[in-house]
Design an enzyme around this catalytic site. Structure first.
Site, mmCIF file in Angstrom:
data_model
loop_
_atom_site.group_PDB
_atom_site.id
_atom_site.type_symbol
_atom_site.label_atom_id
_atom_site.label_comp_id
_atom_site.label_asym_id
_atom_site.label_seq_id
_atom_site.Cartn_x
_atom_site.Cartn_y
_atom_site.Cartn_z
ATOM 1 N N ARG A 15 124.863 18.116 -51.880
ATOM 2 C CA ARG A 15 125.338 19.257 -52.123
ATOM 3 C C ARG A 15 126.786 18.801 -52.881
ATOM 4 N NH1 ARG A 15 126.728 21.647 -46.338
ATOM 5 N NH2 ARG A 15 126.318 19.558 -45.773
ATOM 6 N N LYS A 75 131.270 16.846 -47.410
ATOM 7 C CA LYS A 75 131.008 15.894 -45.881
ATOM 8 C C LYS A 75 132.744 15.068 -45.548
ATOM 9 C CE LYS A 75 127.973 15.767 -43.388
ATOM 10 N NZ LYS A 75 127.995 16.963 -42.778
ATOM 11 N N TYR A 94 134.770 19.302 -44.769
ATOM 12 C CA TYR A 94 134.286 19.327 -43.372
ATOM 13 C C TYR A 94 134.864 17.932 -43.015
ATOM 14 C CZ TYR A 94 130.891 23.146 -43.912
ATOM 15 O OH TYR A 94 130.278 24.399 -44.014
ATOM 16 N N HIS A 96 135.081 17.228 -38.819
ATOM 17 C CA HIS A 96 134.479 17.167 -37.581
ATOM 18 C C HIS A 96 135.097 15.876 -36.897
ATOM 19 C CE1 HIS A 96 131.568 20.347 -38.156
ATOM 20 N NE2 HIS A 96 131.248 19.889 -39.187
ATOM 21 N N GLU A 118 135.847 23.367 -40.866
ATOM 22 C CA GLU A 118 135.286 23.906 -39.636
ATOM 23 C C GLU A 118 136.071 24.471 -38.779
ATOM 24 O OE1 GLU A 118 135.075 20.801 -40.520
ATOM 25 O OE2 GLU A 118 135.950 19.484 -38.907
ATOM 26 N N VAL A 179 122.815 32.304 -36.907
ATOM 27 C CA VAL A 179 121.657 31.768 -37.285
ATOM 28 C C VAL A 179 120.537 32.771 -36.750
ATOM 29 C CG1 VAL A 179 120.150 29.948 -36.118
ATOM 30 C CG2 VAL A 179 122.298 29.341 -36.900
ATOM 31 N N ASP A 270 122.805 20.276 -33.564
ATOM 32 C CA ASP A 270 124.094 19.737 -33.617
ATOM 33 C C ASP A 270 125.151 19.869 -32.534
ATOM 34 O OD1 ASP A 270 124.242 22.326 -34.250
ATOM 35 O OD2 ASP A 270 125.681 21.982 -35.812
#
Ligand SMILES: NC(=O)c1ccc[n+]([C@@H]2O[C@H](COP(=O)([O-])OP(=O)(O)OC[C@H]3O[C@@H](n4cnc5c(N)ncnc54)[C@H](O)[C@@H]3O)[C@@H](O)[C@H]2O)c1
Length: 376
Positions: A15, A75, A94, A96, A118, A179, A270
């Protein structure tokens, strides 16, 4: 502001954080955009398209980090990028943090301003920059499930929609959130019989209203799940308890209630997965079989469809990125609570409670780093 878009270097990440449309939008607001050469190729975007939209292409990742006031990424930075990040540089991506102590310390040391996709959060507690990836994964789960239901792939050999004179497959969707909703829509569209299971009655009421006639809703409890799995061909795991490991809704002892060749797609992998027998897999080797049941447990499903994922992600991130560029991060975060919640690490201080708790770090109130507003 000067915006930099590096090429993602994390393994198998195709991406890119900005499309040519995003470049044009930044330019319209008077900003400069620098994109690393070939940053978009994995998503089908050429350097030429970026140039036509008004960006300047830079040959190396060092050039991009060196010039940019704001880096937009997909990322979290990996170790090779740590030394490139400068004090006061704004990173919008992101992160995390709660899952990497090394990254947290590296970003604290860098003195950069880390605004994490996030944790950007709306008033209703929804996470607008996670939703697009759940939409992609939810839709993809049915494609993947249908594929692994084929006999040569290890499945029962059943077509989701059936044909005239032959019943369609039964699809069970655990969790009726983003989802689950997307999975149910896809499976229903292909003609399968779909059941959505959730613990939230208001959510089930809503789904009952909007879903087509071949989708049923059932309240989530162990008894109901035990009954349903016995006649199910494809199970999608899409439950989430925010901030916690996903509950094991299908336990090992339940597998022998199911028909051999049943496929289980654990999208929630995840967060630890919602089947007891799940473990994370990759796109290179996505499935494994336990007691005759095919498990698909890829932790980064959207990575397989970078074109769609890039567009879906940037549709959601761009309006926030433009606010950050137009106002600077302090003013943008003071004026927008959603963005303010995205601040995690600022100039060597941890300002997000979840990150401070994860690594036993002192928590600085976010207001302290936003500064005072001087009223004239
Ligand atoms: N594997 C991947 O590539 C990938 C990609 C995107 C999202 N995800 C993951 O998918 C999961 C679901 O994400 P989402 O955006 O749909 O979350 P969501 O919050 O929109 O939905 C979760 C739903 O689960 C329900 N739920 C909670 N406990 C339940 C239980 N015991 N039984 C039945 N339902 C229950 C909730 O009521 C909610 O409706 C998350 O763990 C997310 O991180 C994985």
């Amino acid at each position: 502001m000067i915006i930099g878009v590096p090429k993602e270097i994390k393994n198998n990440e195709n991406r890119v954080a900005l499309t040519p449309a995003g470049v044009a939008e930044f330019k319209k607001h008077g900003h400069e955009v620098y994109v690393q050469a070939t940053a978009g190729v994995g998503s089908g975007i050429s350097d030429e398209e970026y140039v036509q939209a008004g960006a300047t292409i830079l040959p190396t990742i060092e050039d991009v980090y060196d010039i940019a006031e704001m880096i937009v990424k997909v990322k979290e930075p990996i170790a090779a990028e740590y030394p490139l990040i400068k004090a006061n540089q704004l990173l919008f991506t992101y992160f995390h943090f709660a899952s990497s102590e090394e990254l947290t310390y590296a970003m604290l040391k860098s003195g950069a301003v880390c605004l994490a996709y996030e944790t950007v959060e709306k008033n209703d507690r929804s996470l607008p920059l996670l939703v697009p990836m759940s939409e992609v994964a939810g839709r993809m789960a049915i494609q993947e499930g249908a594929k692994y239901l084929e006999k040569p792939m290890g499945g029962r050999g059943i077509l989701l929609g059936g044909v005239a004179g032959v019943k369609p497959a039964n699809v069970l969707v655990l969790g009726g959130g983003i989802v689950g909703t997307q999975s149910a829509k896809m499976a229903a569209g292909l003609g399968a019989n779909v059941t959505i299971v959730d613990i939230s009655l208001p959510r089930l009421r809503y789904l009952e209203d909007i879903m087509p006639a071949n989708v049923d809703t059932v309240i989530s409890n162990e008894y109901n799940i035990r009954q349903l799995i016995q006649t199910t061909d494809l199970i999608i795991g899409g439950v989430l308890i925010p901030g916690a490991k996903a509950p094991s809704l299908v336990t090992r002892d339940m597998l022998n209630l199911m028909r051999p060749g049943t496929v289980m797609v654990d999208v929630a992998i995840d967060q630890g997965g919602c089947f007891e027998t799940s473990h994370a897999t990759t796109h290179q080797d996505p499935t494994f079989v336990v007691e005759g049941i095919v498990h698909y447990c890829v932790a980064n499903m959207p990575g397989a469809v970078p074109y769609t994922s890039t567009l879906a992600l940037t549709n959601a991130t761009l309006p926030y990125a433009i606010q950050l560029a137009n106002k600077g991060w302090k003013k943008a975060c003071r004026e927008n609570e959603e963005l303010k919640k995205g601040l995690n690490v600022v100039n060597g201080k941890t300002v997000y409670a979840g990150v401070a708790e994860a690594w036993s770090l002192p928590l600085t109130p976010v207001e302290d780093v936003l500064g005072k507003v001087i009223v004239a």
